[in-house]
Enzyme design. Structure first.
Site, PDB file in Angstrom:
ATOM      1  N   GLY A  26       1.929   5.676 -10.268  1.00  0.00           N
ATOM      2  CA  GLY A  26       2.265   5.975  -8.885  1.00  0.00           C
ATOM      3  C   GLY A  26       3.371   6.993  -8.771  1.00  0.00           C
ATOM      4  O   GLY A  26       3.950   7.439  -9.767  1.00  0.00           O
ATOM      5  N   SER A  27       3.691   7.347  -7.537  1.00  0.00           N
ATOM      6  CA  SER A  27       4.636   8.438  -7.291  1.00  0.00           C
ATOM      7  C   SER A  27       6.050   8.104  -7.747  1.00  0.00           C
ATOM      8  O   SER A  27       6.754   8.960  -8.313  1.00  0.00           O
ATOM      9  CB  SER A  27       4.635   8.798  -5.804  1.00  0.00           C
ATOM     10  N   ASP A  81       7.576  -0.532 -13.184  1.00  0.00           N
ATOM     11  CA  ASP A  81       6.449  -0.068 -12.382  1.00  0.00           C
ATOM     12  C   ASP A  81       6.849  -0.080 -10.905  1.00  0.00           C
ATOM     13  O   ASP A  81       7.854  -0.695 -10.519  1.00  0.00           O
ATOM     14  CB  ASP A  81       5.247  -0.996 -12.602  1.00  0.00           C
ATOM     15  N   ASP A  84       3.709  -1.797  -4.007  1.00  0.00           N
ATOM     16  CA  ASP A  84       3.339  -1.324  -2.677  1.00  0.00           C
ATOM     17  C   ASP A  84       3.949  -2.169  -1.556  1.00  0.00           C
ATOM     18  O   ASP A  84       4.179  -1.672  -0.456  1.00  0.00           O
ATOM     19  CB  ASP A  84       1.816  -1.307  -2.538  1.00  0.00           C
ATOM     20  N   GLY A  95      -1.571  -1.740  -6.601  1.00  0.00           N
ATOM     21  CA  GLY A  95      -2.915  -1.197  -6.731  1.00  0.00           C
ATOM     22  C   GLY A  95      -3.230  -0.110  -5.737  1.00  0.00           C
ATOM     23  O   GLY A  95      -4.378   0.337  -5.644  1.00  0.00           O
ATOM     24  N   GLY A  96      -2.202   0.345  -4.987  1.00  0.00           N
ATOM     25  CA  GLY A  96      -2.440   1.434  -4.046  1.00  0.00           C
ATOM     26  C   GLY A  96      -2.906   2.709  -4.733  1.00  0.00           C
ATOM     27  O   GLY A  96      -3.606   3.518  -4.131  1.00  0.00           O
ATOM     28  N   GLU A 103      -2.292  -2.323 -14.779  1.00  0.00           N
ATOM     29  CA  GLU A 103      -0.910  -2.697 -14.471  1.00  0.00           C
ATOM     30  C   GLU A 103      -0.683  -4.185 -14.716  1.00  0.00           C
ATOM     31  O   GLU A 103       0.355  -4.585 -15.249  1.00  0.00           O
ATOM     32  CB  GLU A 103      -0.580  -2.336 -13.023  1.00  0.00           C
TER      33      GLU A 103
END
Length: 228
Positions: A26-27, A81, A84, A95-96, A103
């Site tokens: 993710g970002s 990690d 969301d 899980g976005g 994960e």
């Protein structure tokens, strides 16, 4: 520097020389990976790394980091990690980005799990963020119909107006629009026992702490004992 970058960079300071580390997706995780690569180069850290997605793996390798598989190095010392959405009980939805299965596998094989997030993701009750579930392609239309009958408002994860998103394990994702999840344990138990569901995005009791950023400040939300 935005809060997302600030918390990602701070999370990289949690990694110690000699560790076996899971790197998230993710970002926010991208900022963490970049900061970790800087530390490895500047401090000559000796790390064994496992990635939770092909995207994170490719980014890490492009920055000079070596990525192993979980089978190769076994139990991890630490996984960092993003998340969301999460509650005071440290239950979360992940899980976005579509990497929830990998994960959860990595997190489940880690002695310590830390999430990083912006304060806006700290919620009273889960469910405003759509709950992703990873599903096998065969029979997925029938599974979607079952979820519709339950009133879970499933929608296919798409990469454009027509093409379905494929996970790294070549499955589909259904996003459930629930608005409020009053009993996440019961919901996860119900969903995971539906034939064709590989995994849910409910991450329950899996983290000891969340590293938060808000208005330029980085702080821990709480403390929990580490797993034995």
């Amino acid at each position: 520097m935005e809060d997302k970058e600030r918390v990602g960079r701070h999370a990289a300071t949690l990694v110690e020389n000699g560790m076996k580390v899971g790197i998230g997706s993710g970002s926010t995780a991208q900022f963490f990976i970049k900061a970790l690569a800087e530390r490895v180069k500047e401090e000559t850290l000796d790390l064994q790394l496992v990635a939770t997605s092909e995207e994170s793996k490719h980014l890490a390798e492009s920055l000079g980091l070596t990525i192993h598989t979980l089978n190769e190095i076994g139990t991890l010392d630490l996984t960092i990690d993003g998340v969301d959405e999460f509650t005071d009980d440290l239950d979360g939805i992940k899980g976005g980005g579509g990497c929830l299965l990998e994960e959860k596998i990595v997190a489940s094989n880690s002695l310590r799990v830390v999430w990083m997030a912006e304060e806006r993701k700290h919620v009273k009750t889960l469910g405003a963020f759509p709950l992703p579930i990873e599903v096998i392609k065969n029979g997925s239309e029938l599974l979607k119909a079952q979820l519709e009958e339950k009133g879970y408002h499933p929608e296919w994860r798409l990469i454009n107006s027509e093409e379905r998103f494929h996970t790294d394990n070549d499955n589909y994702i259904l996003d459930l629009h629930l608005e409020e999840i009053t009993d996440p344990v019961a919901l996860h138990d119900e969903l995971i026992h539906m034939v064709g569901v590989v995994e849910t995005g409910l991450f329950l009791g899996m983290t000891e702490n969340v590293l938060l950023a808000d208005n330029g400040e980085v702080y821990w939300t709480t403390e929990r004992p580490l797993k034995d």
